[in-house]
Write a protein that holds these residues in place. Structure first.
Motif, mmCIF file in Angstrom:
data_model
loop_
_atom_site.group_PDB
_atom_site.id
_atom_site.type_symbol
_atom_site.label_atom_id
_atom_site.label_comp_id
_atom_site.label_asym_id
_atom_site.label_seq_id
_atom_site.Cartn_x
_atom_site.Cartn_y
_atom_site.Cartn_z
ATOM 1 N N SER A 4 -6.386 7.344 -6.957
ATOM 2 C CA SER A 4 -5.279 7.133 -6.032
ATOM 3 C C SER A 4 -4.183 6.372 -6.776
ATOM 4 C CB SER A 4 -5.745 6.366 -4.799
ATOM 5 O OG SER A 4 -6.162 5.072 -5.155
ATOM 6 N N TYR A 5 -2.969 6.523 -6.319
ATOM 7 C CA TYR A 5 -1.855 5.843 -6.964
ATOM 8 C C TYR A 5 -0.741 5.624 -5.958
ATOM 9 C CZ TYR A 5 0.432 10.380 -6.990
ATOM 10 O OH TYR A 5 0.997 11.567 -6.602
ATOM 11 N N GLN A 6 0.191 4.787 -6.346
ATOM 12 C CA GLN A 6 1.403 4.532 -5.580
ATOM 13 C C GLN A 6 2.565 4.811 -6.523
ATOM 14 O OE1 GLN A 6 2.315 0.767 -3.350
ATOM 15 N NE2 GLN A 6 2.648 -0.023 -5.401
ATOM 16 N N LEU A 7 3.593 5.417 -6.033
ATOM 17 C CA LEU A 7 4.807 5.646 -6.801
ATOM 18 C C LEU A 7 5.715 4.444 -6.562
ATOM 19 C CD1 LEU A 7 6.605 7.583 -8.467
ATOM 20 C CD2 LEU A 7 7.359 8.552 -6.300
ATOM 21 N N VAL A 8 6.278 3.867 -7.633
ATOM 22 C CA VAL A 8 7.149 2.708 -7.519
ATOM 23 C C VAL A 8 8.546 3.107 -7.979
ATOM 24 C CG1 VAL A 8 7.570 0.330 -8.243
ATOM 25 C CG2 VAL A 8 5.223 1.151 -7.919
ATOM 26 N N VAL A 9 9.540 2.814 -7.150
ATOM 27 C CA VAL A 9 10.931 3.115 -7.472
ATOM 28 C C VAL A 9 11.688 1.798 -7.579
ATOM 29 C CG1 VAL A 9 13.034 4.288 -6.692
ATOM 30 C CG2 VAL A 9 10.784 5.308 -6.213
ATOM 31 N N ASP A 10 12.241 1.505 -8.764
ATOM 32 C CA ASP A 10 13.075 0.321 -8.924
ATOM 33 C C ASP A 10 14.396 0.550 -8.193
ATOM 34 O OD1 ASP A 10 11.120 -0.759 -10.522
ATOM 35 O OD2 ASP A 10 12.198 -0.465 -12.401
ATOM 36 N N HIS A 26 9.730 13.246 5.099
ATOM 37 C CA HIS A 26 9.003 13.255 6.380
ATOM 38 C C HIS A 26 7.853 12.249 6.352
ATOM 39 C CE1 HIS A 26 11.372 16.720 7.588
ATOM 40 N NE2 HIS A 26 11.109 17.248 6.408
ATOM 41 N N TYR A 27 8.102 11.127 5.705
ATOM 42 C CA TYR A 27 7.186 10.000 5.661
ATOM 43 C C TYR A 27 7.568 9.043 6.799
ATOM 44 C CZ TYR A 27 4.752 10.488 1.100
ATOM 45 O OH TYR A 27 3.938 10.865 0.070
ATOM 46 N N VAL A 28 6.834 7.949 6.904
ATOM 47 C CA VAL A 28 7.157 6.890 7.857
ATOM 48 C C VAL A 28 7.218 5.568 7.109
ATOM 49 C CG1 VAL A 28 6.145 8.077 9.851
ATOM 50 C CG2 VAL A 28 4.731 6.506 8.490
ATOM 51 N N LEU A 29 7.957 4.627 7.672
ATOM 52 C CA LEU A 29 7.977 3.291 7.098
ATOM 53 C C LEU A 29 6.578 2.696 7.209
ATOM 54 C CD1 LEU A 29 11.317 2.006 8.632
ATOM 55 C CD2 LEU A 29 10.950 2.924 6.332
ATOM 56 N N PRO A 63 2.438 10.150 6.849
ATOM 57 C CA PRO A 63 1.699 9.966 8.096
ATOM 58 C C PRO A 63 0.422 10.797 8.162
ATOM 59 C CG PRO A 63 3.682 11.234 8.502
ATOM 60 C CD PRO A 63 3.748 10.753 7.078
ATOM 61 N N ALA A 64 0.364 11.879 7.374
ATOM 62 C CA ALA A 64 -0.841 12.702 7.338
ATOM 63 C C ALA A 64 -1.860 12.184 6.329
ATOM 64 C CB ALA A 64 -0.477 14.150 7.013
ATOM 65 N N GLY A 65 -1.459 11.210 5.508
ATOM 66 C CA GLY A 65 -2.380 10.613 4.547
ATOM 67 C C GLY A 65 -2.558 11.386 3.257
#
Length: 147
Positions: A4-10, A26-29, A63-65
């Motif tokens: 698993s990973y997270q994308l980081v945007v500066d 189409h994501y959510v906060l 939101p769908a994971g």
């Protein structure tokens, strides 16, 4: 097996970029962690100084994971060169559809994202090539493509 990973945007303005990309993808906060009324409350609890707080919600989730969490990290400098990595937003429907259908879908998505704050840079299409895309930038100038 993948990890698993997270994308980081500066960025300079995490709250506004989170809003833009949540709409674009189409994501959510992302909600604050359990037990905290806000992200600032959470960050205070782990020792983040007050002068680094107040950027608003700084991450978004699918939101769908299925997609990665995206975190918008505040940095002091503004963007100055082309991204080394960028997001491709797939809106055309894939090569199983005729090029004219994909072009229409890509153009509709480009118009939608301009309304959210993106800037259109160029159309990426060559006569005889079964490809159509639009190059754009988000509100802070980060490049991305719609295909």
């Amino acid at each position: 097996m993948g990890v698993s990973y997270q994308l980081v945007v500066d960025c300079r303005s995490p709250g506004s970029l989170a809003q833009f990309w949540a709409g674009a993808l189409h994501y959510v906060l992302a909600p604050a962690p359990d037990g905290f009324a806000s992200w600032d409350d959470f960050y205070r609890s782990i020792g983040v100084p007050e002068d680094e707080l107040g950027g608003g919600v700084d991450s978004i989730v699918d939101p769908a994971g299925g997609g990665p969490r995206i975190w918008f990290q505040v940095v002091p400098e503004e963007k100055s060169i082309k991204n080394r990595m960028h997001i491709d937003v797939s809106a055309g429907g894939g090569r199983g559809l005729p090029l004219d259908v994909r072009r229409e879908r890509v153009e509709a998505e480009a118009e939608r994202l301009v309304a959210l704050g993106a800037t259109r840079l160029a159309t990426l299409a060559n006569e005889g090539l079964d490809h159509y895309a639009v190059a754009m930038t988000d509100p802070e100038g980060n490049e991305f493509d719609i295909n």
